[in-house]
Design a protein around this motif. Structure first.
Motif, PDB file in Angstrom:
ATOM      1  N   LEU A  59     -11.268  12.463   0.445  1.00  0.00           N
ATOM      2  CA  LEU A  59     -11.402  11.569  -0.343  1.00  0.00           C
ATOM      3  C   LEU A  59     -10.719  11.601  -1.960  1.00  0.00           C
ATOM      4  O   LEU A  59     -10.259  10.605  -2.308  1.00  0.00           O
ATOM      5  N   TYR A  60     -10.621  12.830  -2.264  1.00  0.00           N
ATOM      6  CA  TYR A  60      -9.722  12.875  -3.642  1.00  0.00           C
ATOM      7  C   TYR A  60      -8.512  12.433  -3.202  1.00  0.00           C
ATOM      8  O   TYR A  60      -7.589  11.795  -4.111  1.00  0.00           O
ATOM      9  N   ALA A  61      -8.016  12.818  -1.981  1.00  0.00           N
ATOM     10  CA  ALA A  61      -6.679  12.134  -1.668  1.00  0.00           C
ATOM     11  C   ALA A  61      -6.342  10.543  -1.928  1.00  0.00           C
ATOM     12  O   ALA A  61      -5.602  10.068  -2.169  1.00  0.00           O
ATOM     13  N   VAL A  62      -7.545  10.052  -1.412  1.00  0.00           N
ATOM     14  CA  VAL A  62      -7.475   8.537  -1.463  1.00  0.00           C
ATOM     15  C   VAL A  62      -7.455   8.368  -2.978  1.00  0.00           C
ATOM     16  O   VAL A  62      -6.809   7.505  -3.474  1.00  0.00           O
ATOM     17  N   ALA A  63      -8.194   9.031  -3.684  1.00  0.00           N
ATOM     18  CA  ALA A  63      -8.361   8.699  -5.218  1.00  0.00           C
ATOM     19  C   ALA A  63      -7.142   8.711  -5.975  1.00  0.00           C
ATOM     20  O   ALA A  63      -6.700   7.870  -6.726  1.00  0.00           O
ATOM     21  N   LYS A  64      -6.311   9.764  -5.432  1.00  0.00           N
ATOM     22  CA  LYS A  64      -4.915   9.998  -6.007  1.00  0.00           C
ATOM     23  C   LYS A  64      -4.233   8.685  -5.517  1.00  0.00           C
ATOM     24  O   LYS A  64      -3.349   8.305  -6.419  1.00  0.00           O
ATOM     25  N   LEU A  65      -4.308   8.332  -4.324  1.00  0.00           N
ATOM     26  CA  LEU A  65      -3.357   7.625  -3.824  1.00  0.00           C
ATOM     27  C   LEU A  65      -3.226   6.347  -4.388  1.00  0.00           C
ATOM     28  O   LEU A  65      -2.668   5.412  -4.633  1.00  0.00           O
ATOM     29  N   VAL A  66      -4.689   6.004  -5.136  1.00  0.00           N
ATOM     30  CA  VAL A  66      -4.775   4.614  -5.733  1.00  0.00           C
ATOM     31  C   VAL A  66      -4.180   4.479  -7.021  1.00  0.00           C
ATOM     32  O   VAL A  66      -3.829   3.300  -7.408  1.00  0.00           O
ATOM     33  N   THR A  67      -3.826   5.636  -7.635  1.00  0.00           N
ATOM     34  CA  THR A  67      -3.197   5.309  -8.853  1.00  0.00           C
ATOM     35  C   THR A  67      -1.480   5.989  -8.791  1.00  0.00           C
ATOM     36  O   THR A  67      -0.621   5.529  -9.544  1.00  0.00           O
ATOM     37  N   GLN A  68      -1.157   6.482  -7.535  1.00  0.00           N
ATOM     38  CA  GLN A  68       0.235   6.761  -7.429  1.00  0.00           C
ATOM     39  C   GLN A  68       1.255   5.791  -7.157  1.00  0.00           C
ATOM     40  O   GLN A  68       0.602   4.459  -6.684  1.00  0.00           O
ATOM     41  N   SER A  69       2.623   5.849  -7.251  1.00  0.00           N
ATOM     42  CA  SER A  69       3.350   4.884  -6.822  1.00  0.00           C
ATOM     43  C   SER A  69       3.717   5.173  -5.279  1.00  0.00           C
ATOM     44  O   SER A  69       3.778   6.623  -4.850  1.00  0.00           O
ATOM     45  N   SER A  70       4.078   4.353  -4.583  1.00  0.00           N
ATOM     46  CA  SER A  70       4.386   4.374  -3.032  1.00  0.00           C
ATOM     47  C   SER A  70       5.782   5.427  -3.049  1.00  0.00           C
ATOM     48  O   SER A  70       5.858   6.323  -2.256  1.00  0.00           O
ATOM     49  N   GLY A  71       6.630   5.179  -4.206  1.00  0.00           N
ATOM     50  CA  GLY A  71       7.674   6.150  -3.981  1.00  0.00           C
ATOM     51  C   GLY A  71       7.365   7.393  -4.144  1.00  0.00           C
ATOM     52  O   GLY A  71       8.318   8.367  -3.425  1.00  0.00           O
ATOM     53  N   ASP A  72       6.519   8.057  -5.268  1.00  0.00           N
ATOM     54  CA  ASP A  72       6.189   9.178  -5.466  1.00  0.00           C
ATOM     55  C   ASP A  72       5.582   9.896  -4.191  1.00  0.00           C
ATOM     56  O   ASP A  72       5.587  10.896  -3.714  1.00  0.00           O
ATOM     57  N   LEU A  73       4.740   8.948  -3.714  1.00  0.00           N
ATOM     58  CA  LEU A  73       3.943   9.467  -2.618  1.00  0.00           C
ATOM     59  C   LEU A  73       4.857   9.888  -1.315  1.00  0.00           C
ATOM     60  O   LEU A  73       4.960  10.860  -0.846  1.00  0.00           O
ATOM     61  N   LEU A  74       5.927   8.997  -1.016  1.00  0.00           N
ATOM     62  CA  LEU A  74       6.829   9.228  -0.186  1.00  0.00           C
ATOM     63  C   LEU A  74       7.899  10.314  -0.186  1.00  0.00           C
ATOM     64  O   LEU A  74       8.128  11.046   0.740  1.00  0.00           O
ATOM     65  N   ASP A  75       8.161  10.593  -1.591  1.00  0.00           N
ATOM     66  CA  ASP A  75       9.004  11.597  -1.883  1.00  0.00           C
ATOM     67  C   ASP A  75       8.248  12.827  -1.678  1.00  0.00           C
ATOM     68  O   ASP A  75       8.935  13.949  -1.167  1.00  0.00           O
ATOM     69  N   ASP A  76       7.109  12.827  -1.764  1.00  0.00           N
ATOM     70  CA  ASP A  76       6.192  14.403  -1.322  1.00  0.00           C
ATOM     71  C   ASP A  76       6.433  14.587   0.088  1.00  0.00           C
ATOM     72  O   ASP A  76       6.329  15.853   0.403  1.00  0.00           O
ATOM     73  N   TRP A  77       6.703  13.643   0.978  1.00  0.00           N
ATOM     74  CA  TRP A  77       6.700  13.840   2.245  1.00  0.00           C
ATOM     75  C   TRP A  77       8.156  13.831   3.015  1.00  0.00           C
ATOM     76  O   TRP A  77       8.237  14.665   3.892  1.00  0.00           O
ATOM     77  N   PHE A  78       8.885  13.008   2.545  1.00  0.00           N
ATOM     78  CA  PHE A  78      10.077  12.709   3.343  1.00  0.00           C
ATOM     79  C   PHE A  78      11.336  12.682   2.570  1.00  0.00           C
ATOM     80  O   PHE A  78      11.439  12.716   1.410  1.00  0.00           O
ATOM     81  N   PRO A 128       8.584  -0.117  -5.978  1.00  0.00           N
ATOM     82  CA  PRO A 128       8.165   0.937  -5.218  1.00  0.00           C
ATOM     83  C   PRO A 128       7.725   2.151  -6.330  1.00  0.00           C
ATOM     84  O   PRO A 128       7.221   2.857  -5.725  1.00  0.00           O
ATOM     85  N   ARG A 129       8.489   2.101  -7.336  1.00  0.00           N
ATOM     86  CA  ARG A 129       8.114   3.214  -8.489  1.00  0.00           C
ATOM     87  C   ARG A 129       7.060   3.002  -9.285  1.00  0.00           C
ATOM     88  O   ARG A 129       6.848   3.676 -10.306  1.00  0.00           O
ATOM     89  N   SER A 130       6.480   1.710  -9.125  1.00  0.00           N
ATOM     90  CA  SER A 130       5.544   1.455 -10.185  1.00  0.00           C
ATOM     91  C   SER A 130       4.059   2.049  -9.496  1.00  0.00           C
ATOM     92  O   SER A 130       3.796   2.096  -8.452  1.00  0.00           O
ATOM     93  N   PRO A 131       3.191   2.586 -10.567  1.00  0.00           N
ATOM     94  CA  PRO A 131       2.059   3.093 -10.168  1.00  0.00           C
ATOM     95  C   PRO A 131       1.300   2.204  -9.444  1.00  0.00           C
ATOM     96  O   PRO A 131       1.060   0.887  -9.825  1.00  0.00           O
ATOM     97  N   GLY A 132       0.355   2.608  -8.520  1.00  0.00           N
ATOM     98  CA  GLY A 132      -0.611   1.574  -7.990  1.00  0.00           C
ATOM     99  C   GLY A 132      -0.104   1.021  -6.579  1.00  0.00           C
ATOM    100  O   GLY A 132      -1.018   0.524  -5.491  1.00  0.00           O
ATOM    101  N   THR A 133       1.126   1.197  -6.277  1.00  0.00           N
ATOM    102  CA  THR A 133       1.567   0.587  -4.803  1.00  0.00           C
ATOM    103  C   THR A 133       1.279   1.462  -3.932  1.00  0.00           C
ATOM    104  O   THR A 133       1.260   1.010  -2.666  1.00  0.00           O
ATOM    105  N   ALA A 134       0.969   2.616  -4.112  1.00  0.00           N
ATOM    106  CA  ALA A 134       0.552   3.620  -3.049  1.00  0.00           C
ATOM    107  C   ALA A 134      -0.514   3.097  -2.202  1.00  0.00           C
ATOM    108  O   ALA A 134      -0.836   2.970  -0.929  1.00  0.00           O
ATOM    109  N   TYR A 135      -1.545   2.468  -2.976  1.00  0.00           N
ATOM    110  CA  TYR A 135      -2.771   1.932  -2.448  1.00  0.00           C
ATOM    111  C   TYR A 135      -2.555   0.707  -1.521  1.00  0.00           C
ATOM    112  O   TYR A 135      -2.811   0.733  -0.208  1.00  0.00           O
TER     113      TYR A 135
END
Ligand SMILES: Cc1cc2nc3c(=O)[nH]c(=O)nc-3n(C[C@H](O)[C@H](O)[C@H](O)COP(=O)(O)OP(=O)(O)OC[C@H]3O[C@@H](n4cnc5c(N)ncnc54)[C@H](O)[C@@H]3O)c2cc1C
Lengths: 395, 528
Positions: free
Chosen positions: B173-192, B213-220
């Motif tokens: 659930l906290y991972a979701v909360a984090k996702l909501v505020t992250q950029s998709s770029g940051d999220l994906l850099d963590d993984w790939f 893709p570097r703007s916050p909120g796009t991960a959601y």
């Protein structure tokens, strides 16, 4: 080694998983691609090409040909017109089903019979004293089935004669790639479809011509897995899955009458004597103890079983050919013999044997399912089959 | 002037309007849908722009259509068929490609070819996304609770009310909360580490937004892409037979079967208000319709700033609606083709043509495309999401020929100097030149093209600002903030007036949730 069909030089090249099943001693494709999904949708939205060569095929000729077949099957063969095809079961003397298949009237005294199991012995036993010749042409004759809403346009593109006038369950002589073929408007999918019969030696040019003509219409070679989903949607039974052939049964309760298989419509008690008639007349008078029906699982109820363990519904996309008990309250009243997720209907459906009086349309029953290793009971309703019948099937 | 009386009038025959009408009719109400265009569907339409070539004009994939709506309205009986779209193919600038095929092992091997590490991460990432989608998805069928503010803690509380909450850990659930505020770029850099893989995945995070893709909120937004996946065999994700218009046609047929009256060529001018209550509408031609309730299934700006005089709404509400962000940033290029595009990275006709093709070689590529748009330009090298409907449904084009749907970002509504024919041609040229880099035969294959800018979306589909979702899926425009705080339950400050389309919770896409949920609220209010 099992035998390969005349189309093997083509089918073996495109079978990506080399997934082969067995069918009457032949190799037959389970599926051609990594998943059977596109093959299934080709049946329902384009056209799927099946190699059905392993079907048993018999040529029955002579003055007594019609008399012989009429004695064997439950429908009226004498009344068939030339060019007509019928689907029919046939029974032993106790009125229990031995097999089911088709009979085509090719001429006044010439018929072709297809079946799932070998029937040469049974045909010969019944022909005693008759002027008829029976030839097993299973290996000499190749067969393809082209099924789906685009089947007709594709055939019209490559056949010598137009298919436009060919009615449901009729056949015609035709030619594809200059190979003489018989085309019947038949199939095992409940969609628009045709079966194409030809000499085994001439098979490959026909496959190639169909694939070329079908390219622009989304034709897809398809295997048993896709077929198995479509035939359940169409409410069509499968021998050894939905019933046991009477001469393979080890105990009495394994046998079924045509009435009990939902094939009452294919039993003609008006015609002259035929195998099993007496028993069937008696059963008809008393009413059947069992009936073969459609079950539609209530999806909300099914979903709830999964939600209880915190999961979204996990449903296999394959037809389950295993027995699932059917309950009314806590009493078992039958079993489903084939069940599947129907992608076109978006419903979980099953074909089931249900006892009197629970086989009436609209009856609420429970279907046993396994959710996270636990037995659960999904609410279901007895419904009419076919589950799916597009308007173009018979048009 | 003629006058008619109904229980409910629905303004706008998009899929949400039709669904709303169907549910009200199902409850026994007398309902009429008034659509300004000659056809229903809004952003979900299929039109034969060139003879024999049928374009799924705006929306092109079904991803979120609610299973319960499909079931309750019996849409398959009315012709809905969702066909599989099994793969995603991304050609790369170096001449190679990366693809996700319709088979887990095959895809894993493909990623392994580029990065063994990414191949491993792929499974774990997919599992996390599915678990998060399980957490968030139930919210799509809930009326959002009215929370005063949004903090991650509140969100966790909210998620805990969900359907699968029992199976999700606090950590999820906290991972979701984090996702909501992250950029998709940051999220994906963590993984790939593979650029084209990250580029393609990040793209689903920017669709319909004016963000990079570097703007916050796009991960959601990216998570939305996974929601369809948890339907499993149900598969509410794919290409609809006959395109998006096929979805609309099935809904319209179901609605008619339930007794809904649908009137096209019926543009509504104004909502009639009497004694502080919405009581009907007047069409442009002066015809009047009267009803107990009026439901707007058009976008929020029209609904609140155009159909009704502002004096019926509190100032603060009007300000919030004025500030609601509806900047269109996407366009489409629909092509009629004489032959399939032949990709140099994987020549010949193949599986790839039956799936999606994504021009998204890296996160930087997409971010650069966004940079152009920030300053009022169409992206010189845009992100393009392509499907070839005629390969999936043979009835979309004449035999042997094809239609190709290119969704393009970024195409700003407020292009510098305003849109005109030459700017439209220049936009199409950017797309074709980009495609040509990967499939050189594309230019000569084109026998017809339809260019759609956000201004065309506004003009044709009637969506103010041309945003594909009636308003960006930004955190401050979602859940209980959509379209305005305190008014996320489909009611409006004007009694008898409701909002039922994508500008309401839970947002845009061919989903139907707003249409259905709003019908439930209307019935709860005791519609007579
Ligand atoms: C280019 C594009 C691509 C997209 N791609 C996808 C996709 O691939 N997958 C996906 O899920 N979603 C996609 N979307 C989003 C999705 O199509 C929309 O969110 C959805 O269709 C909106 O449906 P709706 O019913 O809420 O509103 P709309 O479809 O916008 O319907 C509103 C209706 O109101 C009518 N109207 C407006 N004013 C009046 C008036 N005065 N009187 C009468 N009627 C009026 C309009 O004509 C319209 O028919 C895309 C959208 C666009 C524009």
């Amino acid at each position: 080694m099992l035998r390969t069909t005349p189309f093997h030089p083509r089918t073996s090249l495109i079978n990506q998983l080399q997934n082969w099943r067995r069918w009457s001693g032949y190799y037959t494709a389970g599926l051609y691609e990594m998943s059977h999904e596109r093959e299934y949708w080709a049946i329902r939205n384009a056209a799927a090409l099946f190699d059905v060569s392993p079907l048993m095929k018999y040529l029955i000729e002579g003055p007594d040909a019609a008399r012989l077949l009429d004695r064997i099957v439950t429908r009226d063969v004498q009344k068939m017109s030339i060019g007509q095809v019928i689907y029919t079961p046939w029974c032993n003397a106790e009125g229990k089903v031995l097999d089911d298949g088709t009979v085509s009237r090719l001429g006044e005294t010439t018929f072709r019979m297809t079946s799932a199991d070998p029937n040469l012995r049974w045909l010969n036993l019944n022909a005693a004293g008759m002027d008829v010749s029976i030839t097993d042409i299973s290996d000499q004759m190749a067969a393809l089935s082209l099924q789906g809403p685009k089947a007709r346009v594709i055939l019209n593109r490559c056949a010598a004669k137009s298919l436009d006038g060919l009615k449901y369950f009729r056949l015609m002589e035709n030619a594809i790639a200059e190979v003489p073929v018989t085309i019947s408007r038949t199939g095992y999918t409940g969609d628009l479809g045709y079966e194409i019969w030809m000499e085994a030696a001439n098979a490959l040019p026909v496959w190639d011509a169909l694939m070329a003509a079908g390219h622009d219409y989304g034709i897809a070679p398809a295997g048993i897995l896709a077929l198995d989903v479509a035939r359940v949607e169409a409410g069509l039974i499968l021998i050894e899955t939905d019933y046991t052939a009477a001469h393979h049964a080890l105990i009495e309760s394994q046998k079924s009458s045509p009435f009990e298989l939902g094939l009452g419509w294919a039993v003609n008690l008006e015609k002259g004597p035929f195998n099993g008639k007496q028993a069937l007349v008696a059963e008809k008078a008393h009413g059947s103890e069992w009936m073969f029906v459609g079950l539609e699982v209530d999806w909300v109820g099914m979903e709830r079983l999964f939600h209880e363990v915190g999961l979204p519904p996990q449903i296999s996309p394959l037809t389950l050919r295993a027995s699932l008990p059917v309950f009314k309250g806590s009493a078992q009243v039958g079993y489903a013999s084939s069940s599947t997720w129907s992608p076109v209907l978006k419903k979980y459906i099953a074909l089931a044997h249900v006892q009197k009086p629970y086989f009436e349309i609209g009856t609420d029953v429970l279907l046993e399912v396994t959710v996270e290793h636990q037995r659960k009971y999904a609410p279901a309703k007895v419904v009419k089959t076919p589950f799916y019948e597009p308007e173009w099937k018979k048009k | 002037m003629t006058s008619h009386t109904y229980d409910a009038i629905i303004i706008g025959g998009g899929h949400n309007g039709l669904i709303n009408a169907a549910y009200l009719a199902r409850a026994g109400k007398k309902v009429i849908v008034l659509e300004r265009r000659p056809i229903v569907g809004g952003a979900a339409v299929t039109e034969e722009i060139f003879p024999g070539f049928r374009f799924t004009e705006f929306s092109y994939v079904v991803s979120l259509l609610r299973p319960e709506i499909i079931r309750e309205l019996e849409l398959p009986k009315h012709g809905l068929k969702i066909l599989p779209l099994p793969s995603t193919f991304t050609p790369m600038e170096n001449g190679d490609y990366i693809a996700a095929w319709d088979d887990h092992d095959k895809t894993r091997r493909e990623i392994y070819r580029h990065s063994p590490k990414d191949a491993d991460a792929y499974d774990d990432y997919a599992r996390l996304m599915v678990r998060m989608a399980m957490a968030v998805k139930p919210l799509l069928s809930l009326i959002p609770p009215d929370l005063a503010s949004l903090s991650p803690r509140d969100l966790v509380g909210l998620l805990k009310t969900g359907l699968y909450a029992a199976s999700l850990s606090e950590k999820d659930l906290y991972a979701v909360a984090k996702l909501v505020t992250q950029s998709s770029g940051d999220l994906l850099d963590d993984w790939f580490e593979t650029d084209a893989l990250k580029g393609t995945k990040s793209a689903s995070g920017i669709i319909g937004t004016f963000l990079g893709p570097r703007s916050p909120g796009t991960a959601y937004v990216l998570l939305h892409h996974y929601m369809g996946e948890i339907d499993g065999a149900f598969r509410a994700w794919g290409f609809a037979k006959n395109g998006s218009g096929g979805v609309t046609a099935s809904i319209a047929s179901a609605a008619r079967a339930l007794g809904v009256e649908i009137r096209t060529d019926a543009p509504v001018k104004q909502v009639i208000v009497k004694n502080g209550r919405a009581v009907g509408v007047a069409l442009e031609n002066g015809d009047e319709f009267h009803a107990s309730v009026v439901v707007s299934a058009a976008d929020p700006k029209r609904t609140f700033l155009q159909f009704v005089e502002p004096k019926y709404f509190p100032d603060e509400f009007i300000t919030q609606i004025r500030n609601f962000r509806v900047r269109g940033s996407s366009g489409k290029l629909n092509l009629a083709l004489s032959e399939l595009p032949n990709f140099t990275a994987l020549p010949g006709e193949g599986e790839l043509h039956r799936g999606a093709v994504s021009i998204s070689p890296s996160i930087d590529y997409i971010e650069r495309a966004f940079d152009d748009a920030k300053y009022g330009q169409v992206s010189r090298r845009p992100y393009i999401d392509i499907i070839i409907p005629s390969m999936i449904d043979p009835e979309m084009a004449p035999p042997g020929q094809h239609v190709m749907s290119c969704f393009v970002q970024y195409v700003p509504y407020d292009v510098e100097g305003g849109w005109d024919e030459s700017k439209k041609e220049a936009f199409a040229e950017n797309v074709i030149a980009t495609l040509e880099q990967y499939a050189p035969n594309i230019r000569r294959a084109i026998i017809g093209k339809q260019i759609i800018t956000p201004v065309d979306i506004e003009r044709i589909a009637g969506i103010t600002g041309g945003n594909i979702f009636h308003g960006e899926l930004l955190l401050h425009q979602l859940f209980f903030l959509r379209p305005a705080p305190q008014w996320a339950d489909f009611r409006t400050p004007l009694p008898g007036y409701y909002l039922a389309a994508s500008g309401a919770h839970p947002g845009g896409g061919i989903m139907g949730a707003a249409g259905k949920l709003s019908a439930q609220e209307i019935l709860k209010d005791g519609l007579r």
